[in-house]
Design an enzyme around this catalytic site. Sequence first.
Site, PDB file in Angstrom:
ATOM      1  N   SER A  22       0.834  -1.214   0.000  1.00  0.00           N
ATOM      2  CA  SER A  22       0.000   0.000   0.000  1.00  0.00           C
ATOM      3  C   SER A  22       0.861   1.254   0.000  1.00  0.00           C
ATOM      4  O   SER A  22       0.585   2.223  -0.719  1.00  0.00           O
ATOM      5  CB  SER A  22      -0.876   0.038   1.254  1.00  0.00           C
ATOM      6  OG  SER A  22      -1.874  -0.917   1.166  1.00  0.00           O
ATOM      7  N   ARG A  26       1.668   4.344  -3.101  1.00  0.00           N
ATOM      8  CA  ARG A  26       1.522   5.776  -2.820  1.00  0.00           C
ATOM      9  C   ARG A  26       2.836   6.523  -2.966  1.00  0.00           C
ATOM     10  O   ARG A  26       2.860   7.684  -3.390  1.00  0.00           O
ATOM     11  CB  ARG A  26       0.920   5.964  -1.427  1.00  0.00           C
ATOM     12  CG  ARG A  26      -0.572   5.571  -1.433  1.00  0.00           C
ATOM     13  CD  ARG A  26      -1.041   5.179  -0.065  1.00  0.00           C
ATOM     14  NE  ARG A  26      -2.466   4.952   0.007  1.00  0.00           N
ATOM     15  CZ  ARG A  26      -3.082   3.776  -0.210  1.00  0.00           C
ATOM     16  NH1 ARG A  26      -2.369   2.717  -0.531  1.00  0.00           N
ATOM     17  NH2 ARG A  26      -4.390   3.667  -0.093  1.00  0.00           N
ATOM     18  N   GLY A  93      -6.009  -3.731  -7.816  1.00  0.00           N
ATOM     19  CA  GLY A  93      -7.135  -2.833  -7.542  1.00  0.00           C
ATOM     20  C   GLY A  93      -6.652  -1.473  -7.064  1.00  0.00           C
ATOM     21  O   GLY A  93      -7.228  -0.435  -7.403  1.00  0.00           O
ATOM     22  N   SER A 166     -13.074   2.157   2.829  1.00  0.00           N
ATOM     23  CA  SER A 166     -12.135   1.701   1.808  1.00  0.00           C
ATOM     24  C   SER A 166     -11.051   2.751   1.622  1.00  0.00           C
ATOM     25  O   SER A 166     -11.325   3.882   1.231  1.00  0.00           O
ATOM     26  CB  SER A 166     -12.861   1.476   0.479  1.00  0.00           C
ATOM     27  OG  SER A 166     -11.907   1.440  -0.569  1.00  0.00           O
ATOM     28  N   ASP A 300      -6.774  -7.207   4.728  1.00  0.00           N
ATOM     29  CA  ASP A 300      -6.072  -8.176   3.880  1.00  0.00           C
ATOM     30  C   ASP A 300      -5.635  -9.437   4.625  1.00  0.00           C
ATOM     31  O   ASP A 300      -5.115 -10.368   4.006  1.00  0.00           O
ATOM     32  CB  ASP A 300      -4.830  -7.524   3.264  1.00  0.00           C
ATOM     33  CG  ASP A 300      -5.219  -6.461   2.253  1.00  0.00           C
ATOM     34  OD1 ASP A 300      -6.340  -6.537   1.719  1.00  0.00           O
ATOM     35  OD2 ASP A 300      -4.404  -5.560   2.016  1.00  0.00           O
ATOM     36  N   LYS A 327     -12.462  -8.910  -3.406  1.00  0.00           N
ATOM     37  CA  LYS A 327     -10.999  -8.798  -3.493  1.00  0.00           C
ATOM     38  C   LYS A 327     -10.506  -9.551  -4.735  1.00  0.00           C
ATOM     39  O   LYS A 327     -11.274  -9.841  -5.623  1.00  0.00           O
ATOM     40  CB  LYS A 327     -10.364  -9.334  -2.210  1.00  0.00           C
ATOM     41  CG  LYS A 327     -10.730  -8.514  -0.978  1.00  0.00           C
ATOM     42  CD  LYS A 327     -10.159  -7.128  -1.071  1.00  0.00           C
ATOM     43  CE  LYS A 327     -10.588  -6.266   0.100  1.00  0.00           C
ATOM     44  NZ  LYS A 327     -10.173  -4.877  -0.067  1.00  0.00           N
ATOM     45  N   ARG A 331     -12.882 -13.964  -1.404  1.00  0.00           N
ATOM     46  CA  ARG A 331     -12.036 -14.601  -0.384  1.00  0.00           C
ATOM     47  C   ARG A 331     -12.845 -15.386   0.639  1.00  0.00           C
ATOM     48  O   ARG A 331     -12.308 -16.307   1.274  1.00  0.00           O
ATOM     49  CB  ARG A 331     -11.144 -13.546   0.294  1.00  0.00           C
ATOM     50  CG  ARG A 331     -10.043 -13.098  -0.643  1.00  0.00           C
ATOM     51  CD  ARG A 331      -9.065 -12.125  -0.011  1.00  0.00           C
ATOM     52  NE  ARG A 331      -7.972 -11.885  -0.943  1.00  0.00           N
ATOM     53  CZ  ARG A 331      -7.149 -10.857  -0.880  1.00  0.00           C
ATOM     54  NH1 ARG A 331      -7.287  -9.942   0.073  1.00  0.00           N
ATOM     55  NH2 ARG A 331      -6.165 -10.728  -1.760  1.00  0.00           N
TER      56      ARG A 331
END
Length: 414
Positions: A22, A26, A93, A166, A300, A327, A331
């Site tokens: 993540s 970024r 995603g 989210s 996750d 996901k 999942r």
Amino acid sequence: MKRVLQSKKPLHGEISVPGDKSIGHRAVIFGSIAHGSSRVSNLSGGEDNQRTVQAFKDLGVKISSEGETLHIDGKGWEGLTAPKTTIDCGNSGTTMRLLSGVLAGRPFTTILDGDQSLRRRPMQRVIEPLSRMGANLVGREGRELAPLEINGGNLKGIEYSMPIASAQVKSAILLAGLQAEGVTIIEEPQNSRNHTELMIKGFGGEVGLDGRHVSVQGGQTLHGKDVRIPGDISSAAFFLVAAALIPASRIVVRRVGVNPTRDGVIEILRRMGAEIELLNATMRLKGVEIGAELVARTIDEYPILAIAAALAEGDTVISGVKELRFKESDRISAMSEGLRRLGVDVEEREDGLTIRGRETLQGNKVRSFGDHRIAMSLAIAGLCAEGGVEIDDAQCVAISFPTFFDLLDEICLP
Ligand code: S3P
């Protein structure tokens, strides 16, 4: 196909997991939209992060690597130019949703596409707020699925109450908000990971934080910065559970990020009775109830926590996690199937699972559904299964953790 044999000895060793996925996305995004040069170190070699790097190269940003370090020559928002072809986000995603926020403010047309899994994932959640800000986004099938065509420009700040927690959606809106006229204010139902907010500050911008509200003023100039990415707690989670399940294991995972918006897995494993810091005695984990309040901090790690639950004493009831159905694979159903194949009694509900813990797992062939986190979770299950497991399509671990199986070999004593 990958075979993981039952481990009859404690796990032992010191490992480093790849850089946080993540934060990696970024760092590349902010380096690309800032003015000046940025250096990013410890970026994961996983495919998802590399998709974001390639996407910004396609958008005209100069990015080069020198050993482990990525150099990004940012020229601000204006430095982004129309790509010559469709941008392929692969399985990622985060790449698609965050890029949607970036491109919503750019005055050109871009098409974002992805693999079969990404083409099935919900995009309306970013299309809706970004359209309200003034961008034009069109997908296929009711306009909600990738590929997405984005015509950006002339955004206005909005006040937006997010229906689901989210970080991807929040980040897309923040990235658009930085390019919009006026202020953008977002309300989240639960605080999701805050890496975008921290990046805005780190790159010299301002962001307002007030409980579940985040706000950003448009038109800010960001400045290049050096970022060192910590190890990914979502990747460390596989080894934490392995060590918690296999008696007398002792594993040190070095330099893992423990941002409080991401540390639900540590809290849950401690609640289950694991000693996270060091030596894990022969104690058995306990089944726990995991409610919706932990979703954002743990999103996750549910697949690997399901493995912890499968070998815990008593039932583990996981609820409020319908999001897991959207996901890289569904999942909830992927884990139910995998656990059932290993002999576990699982009750599947629309928004969660009840897992009845057993003392042992039966070895079997299991399916990853091409989902990296399912494959790695089932590999950890294999360490604890009589006869091990055989996982199909196991190379998908490369999405976030290309060195996963090497590290597993390192800590399994021969
Ligand atoms: C991510 C946010 C989460 C998480 C994903 C990475 C991010 O997704 O599951 O792996 O980097 O913002 P949602 O925003 O859909 O919860």
